[in-house]
Design a protein around this motif. Sequence first.
Motif, short mmCIF file in Angstrom:
data_model
loop_
_atom_site.label_atom_id
_atom_site.label_comp_id
_atom_site.label_asym_id
_atom_site.label_seq_id
_atom_site.Cartn_x
_atom_site.Cartn_y
_atom_site.Cartn_z
N THR A 106 -7.90 -2.91 -1.79
CA THR A 106 -7.24 -1.83 -1.36
C THR A 106 -7.58 -0.99 0.05
O THR A 106 -8.50 -1.65 0.65
N PRO A 107 -6.90 -0.07 0.40
CA PRO A 107 -7.24 0.43 1.77
C PRO A 107 -8.57 1.12 1.93
O PRO A 107 -9.35 0.65 2.92
N TRP B 173 0.88 -1.09 -0.11
CA TRP B 173 -0.23 0.17 -0.17
C TRP B 173 0.88 1.51 0.12
O TRP B 173 0.43 2.31 0.09
N LEU B 174 2.25 1.16 -0.14
CA LEU B 174 3.15 2.20 -0.25
C LEU B 174 2.64 3.23 -1.31
O LEU B 174 2.80 4.43 -1.28
N GLU C 159 -9.98 12.76 5.29
CA GLU C 159 -11.40 13.14 4.98
C GLU C 159 -12.30 12.21 5.55
O GLU C 159 -13.44 12.70 6.23
N GLU C 160 -12.32 10.98 5.50
CA GLU C 160 -12.97 9.90 6.02
C GLU C 160 -12.72 9.68 7.44
O GLU C 160 -13.84 9.25 8.19
N GLY C 161 -11.67 10.15 7.85
CA GLY C 161 -11.30 10.01 9.37
C GLY C 161 -10.93 8.63 9.92
O GLY C 161 -11.26 8.22 10.93
N PHE C 162 -10.26 7.90 9.10
CA PHE C 162 -9.81 6.45 9.58
C PHE C 162 -8.25 6.26 9.42
O PHE C 162 -7.72 6.85 8.53
N ILE C 163 -7.70 5.25 10.12
CA ILE C 163 -6.45 4.73 9.77
C ILE C 163 -6.35 3.25 10.08
O ILE C 163 -7.02 2.87 10.66
N ILE C 164 -5.31 2.89 9.48
CA ILE C 164 -5.21 1.33 9.46
C ILE C 164 -3.72 1.27 9.89
O ILE C 164 -2.67 1.73 9.41
N ILE C 165 -3.54 0.40 11.09
CA ILE C 165 -2.29 0.19 11.56
C ILE C 165 -1.84 -1.12 11.92
O ILE C 165 -2.72 -2.02 12.32
N GLU C 166 -0.72 -1.49 11.31
CA GLU C 166 -0.25 -3.00 11.71
C GLU C 166 0.80 -3.15 12.96
O GLU C 166 1.36 -2.18 12.97
N PHE C 167 0.51 -4.33 13.82
CA PHE C 167 1.50 -4.43 14.78
C PHE C 167 2.34 -5.65 14.84
O PHE C 167 1.90 -6.60 14.13
N THR D 130 8.25 -3.96 23.45
CA THR D 130 7.90 -5.05 22.99
C THR D 130 7.03 -4.93 21.90
O THR D 130 6.66 -6.11 21.41
N LEU D 131 6.39 -3.73 21.58
CA LEU D 131 5.30 -3.68 20.66
C LEU D 131 5.77 -2.61 19.71
O LEU D 131 6.07 -1.26 19.97
N TYR D 132 5.63 -3.00 18.47
CA TYR D 132 6.11 -1.98 17.25
C TYR D 132 4.94 -1.74 16.26
O TYR D 132 4.01 -2.68 16.46
N MET D 133 4.77 -0.85 15.45
CA MET D 133 3.70 -0.54 14.45
C MET D 133 4.12 -0.22 13.39
O MET D 133 5.39 0.33 13.12
N LYS D 134 3.12 -0.08 12.29
CA LYS D 134 3.38 0.32 11.00
C LYS D 134 1.93 1.05 10.42
O LYS D 134 0.99 0.47 10.76
N VAL D 135 1.94 2.42 10.42
CA VAL D 135 0.66 3.05 10.01
C VAL D 135 0.83 2.79 8.41
O VAL D 135 1.60 3.16 7.55
N LEU D 136 -0.38 1.86 7.98
CA LEU D 136 -0.25 1.30 6.56
C LEU D 136 -1.26 2.27 5.80
O LEU D 136 -1.03 2.49 4.40
#
Length: 190
Positions: free
Chosen positions: A171-172, A10-11, A65-73, A54-60
């Motif tokens: 797609t996202p 999704w980059l 505009e839609e007000g959402f975020i997808i995060i992988e851990f 002990t926990l890392y993330m990646k904002v995918l």
Amino acid sequence: MHEIEPYYNWLKYYDASNDPQSPFYGKEYNYDLYSENIYGYFIDPAWDFFGSETLYMKVLFANYEEGFIIIEFIGEWNDAINNDIMHLKRNFIEHILSTGINKFILIGENILNFHGSDDSYYEEWFEEVEDGWIAALNFRDFVESEMANFEIDSYINFGGKLQVMNWRTLTPMALYQVVASLMQRRLSVG
């Protein structure tokens, strides 16, 4: 663990290091240097540190505009010792909430364990999303069970149809629409 990469297809749609509203804006990644680790096991350099050991993330993906975020851990979600939810809430979520995001899709298939403690940060986060929601996708059964033991399911929705195994084929925006539809049904029933 060093072979587990955050989802990178999704980059072409979004890169947190190029997003001026992201806490990771301007971050430069050195893919030749494995410096971050969880319990002595190096992790891929693309994962982002937000304060937890002990926990890392990646904002995918983020859509303001839609007000959402997808995060992988990736890692171990450990509230009992490391207070991971405090680090996540104070160092990341509060900033993201200030941008207008109120719908969170958390992808947890690489979360290997959960150790719970107090639920006050979850409650605070839940109250601050107001008309939004927090959905946890693809968390392992035993992780969901442990989260439920600490009543995290009062604040974060998980389980059932939120096991969206084909999320990488979407797609996202399509993933968001699937999750938003599921959340709408859950909220209207509840």
